[in-house]
Design an enzyme around this catalytic site. Structure first.
Site, PDB file in Angstrom:
ATOM      1  N   GLU A  89     -53.329  -3.075  31.024  1.00 17.82           N
ATOM      2  CA  GLU A  89     -53.098  -1.876  31.819  1.00 17.82           C
ATOM      3  C   GLU A  89     -54.171  -0.842  31.504  1.00 17.82           C
ATOM      4  OE1 GLU A  89     -48.378  -1.994  32.833  1.00 17.82           O
ATOM      5  OE2 GLU A  89     -48.939  -1.052  30.943  1.00 17.82           O
ATOM      6  N   GLU A 152     -55.804  -2.180  19.351  1.00 16.52           N
ATOM      7  CA  GLU A 152     -56.430  -1.365  18.310  1.00 16.52           C
ATOM      8  C   GLU A 152     -57.938  -1.609  18.370  1.00 16.52           C
ATOM      9  OE1 GLU A 152     -58.115   0.557  15.413  1.00 16.52           O
ATOM     10  OE2 GLU A 152     -56.020   0.982  15.917  1.00 16.52           O
ATOM     11  N   SER A 204     -55.119   8.086  14.822  1.00 14.38           N
ATOM     12  CA  SER A 204     -53.677   8.006  15.031  1.00 14.38           C
ATOM     13  C   SER A 204     -52.994   8.116  13.670  1.00 14.38           C
ATOM     14  CB  SER A 204     -53.306   6.692  15.727  1.00 14.38           C
ATOM     15  OG  SER A 204     -53.827   6.658  17.037  1.00 14.38           O
ATOM     16  N   CYS A 323     -48.620   7.367  26.621  1.00 16.49           N
ATOM     17  CA  CYS A 323     -48.991   6.826  25.320  1.00 16.49           C
ATOM     18  C   CYS A 323     -47.846   5.997  24.741  1.00 16.49           C
ATOM     19  CB  CYS A 323     -49.332   7.968  24.352  1.00 16.49           C
ATOM     20  SG  CYS A 323     -50.761   8.941  24.833  1.00 16.49           S
TER      21      CYS A 323
END
Length: 352
Positions: A89, A152, A204, A323
């Protein structure tokens, strides 16, 4: 497919280095491959012009839009199919930004995120990563590319750095508008300063407590939050791009005064901006968003302590494009309506 393979195919079709650069530029900017270079219709050799339909099919086959899911806020979740049947996506964000994926699935397994529930299924090649930008630019202008979609980026480092290098040159994206997001990986901190294009960095972090971080990010590298911040800030200082600290706000987990105190010690006066993002609901995660007033209070408390902070509302939440919600689904079915700041407060915060 990697970018060297794409360049090799162009070379085999008769493209010299200037032709390769022009064709990649046209592709990445959403333009036609047969566009004349500076008005010269003969810039490309005849044999290469004859091969353009085949080369166009090659590039188009890297990634295709399978379905589009527009959101009420102007964002749009794109389901993108790759060679071999895998899907990822990509999210078009308001104000010219694009969130791209770097992996099918994810190995980190953040407990508040749906992307990694099936683990890492496959890596994307650099050509597949930049192809998402080419697709998006056929739909609207893209000035900022954030590597915050599925996966990641540090776990696919060679491909991501190759993609960044191309987007920052032939792709025409300003270096500060390329944002490499990571949970924190020593390999990324070592390699990012060495590249020809040095992107902005998003860390993050999500908590300053090592025990809680281990629970929330069970397969992230075991690096103390204090050290992560130091490594990330060193890169930010070297590039002069502010560090973006990503912080998913979870009710009763990481939204308390203890976290404010620790963040003030780590970030006050640093070249860093903390983005507090109220958790976007995913099924069976066992978390909740903090009440709006508490989320606002968290950010205000940080600001009062000298930390640059903002409350950021994920775009495309109503089509599961926020998110932590990306999982390559063919339908949109939000589990919770997005919360948004009241109109009187909307100007006070950045909206993603």
């Amino acid at each position: 497919m990697d970018l060297d393979t794409v360049r090799e195919r162009l070379h085999e079709a008769g493209a010299a280095p200037p032709h390769v650069a022009w064709l990649l530029r046209q592709w990445l900017r959403g333009g036609p491959l047969d566009a004349p270079y500076r008005g010269d219709p003969n810039f490309l050799p005849k044999r290469l012009r004859g091969a353009l339909p085949e080369l166009g099919a090659l590039l188009d086959g890297l990634a295709r839009v399978e379905s589009r899911h527009p959101a009420a806020d102007g964002g749009e979740r794109l389901l993108v199919s790759l060679a071999g049947g895998a899907t990822v996506e990509t999210v078009l964000l308001p104000r010219g930004s694009l969130c791209v994926s770097t992996q099918v699935g994810c190995a980190v397994g953040c407990t508040f995120c749906t992307t990694g529930r099936d683990g890492l299924l496959r890596q994307l090649g650099a050509a597949e990563i930049v192809a998402q930008v080419a697709l998006a630019r056929r739909l609207r202008a893209v000035r900022t590319v954030v590597f915050m979609g599925m996966g990641e980026p540090a776990h696919n480092l060679d491909a991501v750095l190759d993609a960044i290098a191309l987007l920052g040159t032939e792709g025409g994206v300003a270096h500060k508008n390329l944002v490499f997001s990571t949970v924190g990986d020593r390999r990324a901190f070592e390699r990012l300063p060495q590249g020809p294009v040095k992107p902005a960095l998003a860390l993050s972090l999500h908590t300053t407590r090592a025990d809680l971080r281990e629970r929330l990010l069970p397969r992230a590298p075991r690096i103390r939050p204090e050290e992560l911040v130091e490594l990330a800030c060193a890169y930010a200082d070297a590039t002069t791009h502010p560090l973006l600290v990503q912080w998913t706000l979870l009710d009763g987990e990481n939204d308390g005064a203890d976290e404010v105190d620790a963040l003030a010690r780590l970030l006050a006066g640093r070249r860093a901006l903390l983005n507090a993002i109220p958790w976007n609901a995913v099924d069976d995660a066992g978390f909740a968003r903090p009440p709006y007033e508490r989320a606002v209070g968290f950010v205000r408390a940080l600001r009062e302590r000298g930390v640059m902070a903002t409350l950021r509302w994920s775009a495309a939440q109503d089509v599961d494009g926020g998110c932590g919600q990306l999982r390559a689904r063919r339908t949109a079915g939000p589990t919770e309506r997005p919360i948004a700041p009241p109109a009187r407060d909307r100007s006070a915060f950045t909206v993603r």
